[in-house]
Motif scaffolding. Structure first.
Motif, short mmCIF file in Angstrom:
data_model
loop_
_atom_site.label_atom_id
_atom_site.label_comp_id
_atom_site.label_asym_id
_atom_site.label_seq_id
_atom_site.Cartn_x
_atom_site.Cartn_y
_atom_site.Cartn_z
N TRP A 86 10.98 9.24 3.02
CA TRP A 86 9.90 8.95 3.98
C TRP A 86 10.14 9.64 5.32
O TRP A 86 9.28 10.36 5.83
N GLY A 113 -1.61 7.21 -0.92
CA GLY A 113 -0.35 6.50 -0.69
C GLY A 113 -0.43 4.99 -0.80
O GLY A 113 0.37 4.38 -1.52
N PRO A 114 -1.36 4.32 -0.10
CA PRO A 114 -1.44 2.85 -0.21
C PRO A 114 -1.66 2.36 -1.64
O PRO A 114 -1.17 1.28 -2.01
N ILE A 117 1.67 2.57 -3.24
CA ILE A 117 2.51 1.49 -2.73
C ILE A 117 2.19 0.18 -3.46
O ILE A 117 3.09 -0.57 -3.84
N TRP A 172 5.97 8.88 0.64
CA TRP A 172 5.69 7.74 1.52
C TRP A 172 5.75 6.44 0.73
O TRP A 172 6.43 5.48 1.15
N ALA A 173 5.08 6.38 -0.41
CA ALA A 173 5.04 5.16 -1.20
C ALA A 173 6.43 4.76 -1.69
O ALA A 173 6.84 3.60 -1.58
N VAL A 176 8.56 3.40 1.25
CA VAL A 176 8.19 2.05 1.67
C VAL A 176 8.75 1.01 0.70
O VAL A 176 9.33 -0.01 1.11
N TRP A 240 6.53 -1.36 12.15
CA TRP A 240 6.19 -1.39 10.73
C TRP A 240 7.24 -2.18 9.95
O TRP A 240 6.89 -3.06 9.14
N ALA A 249 4.72 -5.31 0.52
CA ALA A 249 4.51 -3.88 0.69
C ALA A 249 3.06 -3.51 0.40
O ALA A 249 2.48 -2.64 1.06
N SER A 250 2.45 -4.18 -0.57
CA SER A 250 1.06 -3.87 -0.94
C SER A 250 0.11 -4.17 0.22
O SER A 250 -0.78 -3.37 0.54
N GLY A 253 0.64 -1.66 3.00
CA GLY A 253 0.05 -0.37 2.64
C GLY A 253 -1.45 -0.36 2.85
O GLY A 253 -2.02 0.61 3.36
N THR A 256 -2.72 0.32 6.45
CA THR A 256 -2.74 1.69 6.98
C THR A 256 -4.08 2.38 6.76
O THR A 256 -4.30 3.47 7.30
#
Length: 327
Positions: A86, A113-114, A117, A172-173, A176, A240, A249-250, A253, A256
């Motif tokens: 990340w 990404g989200p 995640i 990124w995912a 995180v 964050w 985490a979900s 995500g 964002t």
């Protein structure tokens, strides 16, 4: 890599976590404007390294003042993985990808990404996936698609650029999801400081480019690079981590997805880029989806209140011991 879902935090802690998440998305949105300026004078790897160094110097000074110390050994695995993927790989490939494709296409691809995640969080961390979270993410992603299409220039898209942006989203995912368990053992400041250090080490192959470009870059570009390190990295990554330690985490995500809407607003105010109707509608959908994903069913709140009232009534109905009776 497994982690039990966090218990619901106290109201005050929940408010602080929400404020921290808001600080994060606002500063991350501002980063897109600064990257646009600094990226004209710095290559992707040099910009990532300069940003990480500025962030680590800032966080390191705070750790010294607070005598924070090093994270426990059990947290290092997650910090190291998130630092490489990340703080390191993501920063480099995102900067590179934005030079290959237009801003709209980059924003659209990175907003995968989200979703990643959420999928990884459910699979590896056992994060719950309530219907409201799914619905909110779907609405926000539709908004991100609208923003991306409206900002797309329709040209300049390359296969390499698309691959780089998707790699950025995946990095990124994964970062995180790796960071989440580490935050159960290390503080947000520790995880961010040493993640930033590992990210800087990952970017060290670009040290020569950074030194050469520093001598030729305009002051404004260098100041933007320092800003990226101090605020969207040192401060925003810490807030964050603070919020992530107190939710799933979900859900973080999904939060964002507010970033594209804020980027549109900031570009309008600072760069004079007037958004079209499709862009405004997409930004509105992004914010609406975040609101839905972070909301809680009223039924659950009402049920909890009813249960509490029933328990109080039952307790009041029970006979009191003799020594508690008046007289």
């Amino acid at each position: 890599m497994t982690s039990s879902p966090p218990s619901r935090p106290a109201p005050r802690t929940e408010v602080l976590a929400a404020v921290a998440a808001c600080v994060t998305v606002v500063l991350w949105a501002s980063a897109f404007v600064s990257i646009r300026s600094a990226g004209a004078a710095y290559s992707p790897g040099a910009l990532a390294l300069g940003r990480m160094l500025a962030g680590f110097v800032t966080l390191g000074a705070i750790c010294l003042v607070r005598r924070e110390g090093r994270p426990p050994r059990s947290a290092w695995r997650g910090i190291a993985i998130s630092g490489v993927l990340w703080f390191g790989v993501y920063m480099i490939v995102l900067n590179w990808g934005e030079q290959q494709v237009d801003a709209g296409t980059a924003a659209l691809l990175v907003n995968v990404g989200p979703i990643l995640i959420a999928l990884l969080g459910t699979r590896l961390l056992g994060d719950p996936m309530p219907p409201r979270l799914l619905a909110g993410m779907a609405v926000s992603f539709a908004g991100a698609v609208a923003v991306g299409l409206s900002m797309s220039g329709g040209s300049g898209t390359s296969v390499l650029g698309v691959a780089l942006c998707l790699l950025a989203a995946a990095s990124w995912a994964a970062g995180v999801v790796a960071q989440k368990p580490a935050l159960g053992r290390a503080s947000a400041l520790q995880a961010t400081t040493f993640g930033c250090l590992i990210g800087a080490v990952t970017c060290l192959p670009f040290a020569g480019q950074l030194v050469g470009e520093l001598a030729e870059a305009p002051l404004s570009a260098t100041l933007n690079m320092v800003y990226l390190g101090v605020f969207p990295t040192a401060l925003a990554f810490t807030t964050w981590a603070y919020a992530l330690a107190r939710t799933t985490a979900s859900r973080m995500g999904a939060t964002t997805y507010a970033v594209p809407a804020l980027v549109v607003l900031m570009s309008w105010l600072t760069l004079g880029e007037v958004p079209g109707l499709l862009t405004l509608a997409g930004g509105g959908l992004c914010l609406a989806g975040v609101a839905v994903s972070r909301s809680r069913p009223r039924r659950r709140v009402a049920g909890a209140a009813a249960a509490a009232a029933a328990a109080a009534a039952e307790e009041a109905a029970q006979p009191r011991p003799r020594h508690e009776k008046a007289g």
